[in-house]
Design an enzyme around this catalytic site. Structure first.
Site, PDB file in Angstrom:
ATOM      1  N   GLU A  55     -60.409 -44.187  16.768  1.00  0.00           N
ATOM      2  CA  GLU A  55     -60.194 -42.864  16.146  1.00  0.00           C
ATOM      3  C   GLU A  55     -60.310 -42.943  14.622  1.00  0.00           C
ATOM      4  OE1 GLU A  55     -56.861 -40.670  17.693  1.00  0.00           O
ATOM      5  OE2 GLU A  55     -56.781 -39.354  15.941  1.00  0.00           O
ATOM      6  N   LYS A  87     -47.586 -38.980  19.880  1.00  0.00           N
ATOM      7  CA  LYS A  87     -48.933 -39.528  20.051  1.00  0.00           C
ATOM      8  C   LYS A  87     -49.448 -40.032  18.708  1.00  0.00           C
ATOM      9  CE  LYS A  87     -53.657 -39.341  20.315  1.00  0.00           C
ATOM     10  NZ  LYS A  87     -54.618 -39.396  19.198  1.00  0.00           N
ATOM     11  N   ASP A 115     -49.848 -55.670  25.213  1.00  0.00           N
ATOM     12  CA  ASP A 115     -50.019 -54.710  26.300  1.00  0.00           C
ATOM     13  C   ASP A 115     -49.711 -53.289  25.787  1.00  0.00           C
ATOM     14  OD1 ASP A 115     -49.711 -53.125  28.576  1.00  0.00           O
ATOM     15  OD2 ASP A 115     -48.746 -54.697  29.743  1.00  0.00           O
ATOM     16  N   HIS A 124     -60.119 -35.419   8.404  1.00  0.00           N
ATOM     17  CA  HIS A 124     -60.910 -35.939   9.517  1.00  0.00           C
ATOM     18  C   HIS A 124     -62.396 -35.746   9.317  1.00  0.00           C
ATOM     19  CE1 HIS A 124     -58.733 -37.379  12.977  1.00  0.00           C
ATOM     20  NE2 HIS A 124     -57.794 -36.472  12.822  1.00  0.00           N
TER      21      HIS A 124
HETATM   22  C1  MEV Z   1     -54.097 -37.027  16.189  1.00  0.00           C
HETATM   23  O1  MEV Z   1     -54.644 -38.174  16.800  1.00  0.00           O
HETATM   24  C2  MEV Z   1     -52.629 -37.217  15.909  1.00  0.00           C
HETATM   25  C3  MEV Z   1     -51.892 -35.968  15.413  1.00  0.00           C
HETATM   26  O2  MEV Z   1     -52.106 -34.892  16.315  1.00  0.00           O
HETATM   27  C4  MEV Z   1     -50.434 -36.315  15.320  1.00  0.00           C
HETATM   28  C5  MEV Z   1     -49.523 -35.141  15.033  1.00  0.00           C
HETATM   29  O3  MEV Z   1     -49.859 -34.018  15.396  1.00  0.00           O
HETATM   30  O4  MEV Z   1     -48.427 -35.395  14.502  1.00  0.00           O
HETATM   31  C6  MEV Z   1     -52.424 -35.517  14.077  1.00  0.00           C
END
Ligand code: MEV
Length: 435
Positions: free
Chosen positions: A96, A274, A290, A388
């Protein structure tokens, strides 16, 4: 939180410091040279990293079943990380874009304020043994607890090496769980696995112990397996970002509000966590550990109060700065599994220079916190897409067939024209090839 004000590192003495001005502008081989010098890598490790394609087919064939190929993932270096007073360059394996840059940027903004402070609850893993068909589950529980010494001996006999290294049996817990088929008796053995992640060690012990538990209690043993909710192996990281260093009170307060949203709402918490795992999993993967074990532990831990919440916490300090902390299970090791046999993982561990699984876990927690800071700051200000776009546009250009210098040119034009999609990329590529 520390209020030490450390001076910025002068440009020409950056070797040995994780702050390396202009690092991202170097070619990848020059970057590798800088990292190799920082970590005093030996030639074999440097050569391994300089051939970034793959591991040898015979080794891959030994690692899993039915192997037909391997897939290479880019490894980037997060700069500016200072963990417990020591500068560290952190390798991150991720597909990513923006993930590596976000950690370096976040770490830069708290570097002069002391960087990250970490701790760990220990290196203990839990294995569970399920007993069923018990006439008197409460009595069975006591029978098992009375055998603690025998259980300890049996577990320790399974792994003399672990015992020699100071690990082994630490605790015994027995829980009763009501299920539709009756009350289950669940035994937890708690084992200090030291520098190993420990799955093999504790699973062996659980399998050895299960028939004994069945014999002592008259029950039937079924599952014998570790728990990935490694809540006796929790890593913690905290850091304070000075209000002035992050754009002022409005940004600080917006970030706290962003955290409050995540902590209150599972839909947001899943995405927030995430983002933390973007950093955590990238280092876990780079070091041959892992990723699924750590991810499972993280999400189960996030729901430990019965509601899925943020793994991190953010608040304004008395001084008006922004303090963040992250606490999560971190079952990673330095011995066993791919950490020992994957040559790239070994070389990347050499960059980290870690001498214990605990230090590795603590660095990973710091990376998770830095990643979370970066995502929250972007979301609470410009939004995530701005940062991004440059790399995303490059990926779109590559997918459209751009190669070499074309990639940058196509990406730049896509951004200028504010149209970043596959059709636009194909059109721009045709245009510059036609010129
Ligand atoms: C993207 O990979 C991760 C985010 O969505 C985390 C977040 O929203 O805090 C930018």
């Amino acid at each position: 939180m520390s209020s030490d004000r450390r001076p910025c590192v002068p440009q020409d003495s950056s070797l040995g410091h994780s702050r390396i001005p202009g690092f991202h502008k170097l070619g990848w081989k020059d970057r590798l040279d800088r990292v190799a010098a920082f970590a005093a890598l030996d030639q074999a490790h440097r050569d391994q990293l300089a051939a970034p394609s793959n591991i040898d087919a015979p080794l891959a064939d030994h690692m899993i079943e039915n192997m037909i190929s391997t897939i290479a993932i880019p490894v980037g270096i997060a700069t500016n990380m200072k963990v417990d007073g020591r500068d560290v360059l952190v390798p991150m394996a991720t597909e990513e874009s923006s993930v590596v840059a976000a950690v370096g940027n976040s770490a830069r903004q708290c570097y002069d304020n002391g960087g990250f402070t970490t701790s760990m609850s220990g290196t203990q893993m839990i294995a569970q043994i399920q007993l069923l068909d018990l006439a008197d589950p409460a009595r069975a529980r006591l029978v098992i607890l009375e055998r603690r010494r025998e259980i300890e001996a049996l577990c320790n006999e399974c792994d003399p090496t672990l015992l020699r290294l100071g690990g082994g049996f630490r605790d015994l817990e027995v829980r009763l769980i009501d299920a539709p088929s009756g009350t289950m008796v669940i035994t937890h053995i708690v084992i200090d696995t030291k520098d190993a992640m420990g799955a093999n060690a504790v699973n062996t012990m659980a399998e050895r112990l299960a028939p004994k538990l069945a014999e002592w209690t008259g029950g039937r043993s079924l599952l014998r397996i570790l728990s990935n909710l490694a809540d006796r192996r929790v890593a913690r990281a905290r850091a304070t970002w000075r209000c002035a260093d992050i754009g002022g009170e409005a940004v600080r307060d917006a970030m706290v509000e962003a955290f409050e949203f995540a902590d209150a709402d599972p839909y947001r918490a899943a995405t927030h966590n995430k983002g933390i795992m973007n950093g955590v999993s990238a280092v876990v993967l780079a070091t041959g550990n892992d990723t699924r074990a750590v991810e499972a532990g993280a999400h189960a831990f996030a729901a430990r109060d019965g509601r899925y919440r943020s793994l991190s916490r953010w608040e304004v300090t008395r001084e008006g700065d922004l303090a963040g902390m992250l606490e999560m299970p971190m079952a990673v090791g330095l011995v066993g599994g791919a950490t020992r046999i994957h040559p790239t993982a070994r070389a990347l561990l050499a960059i980290l220079g870690v001498d214990s699984a605990e230090r590795l876990a603590r660095i990973i927690a710091a990376v998770g916190l830095a990643q979370n800071f970066g995502a929250m700051k972007a979301l609470a200000t410009d939004g995530i897409q701005k940062g991004h776009m440059a790399l995303h546009a490059q990926n779109i250009a590559i997918a459209a067939g751009a190669a070499g210098v074309e990639v940058e040119r196509v990406a730049r034009l896509l951004i200028e024209r504010k149209s970043i999609n596959a059709d636009a990329a194909a059109a721009v590529l045709a245009e510059i090839r036609g010129r």
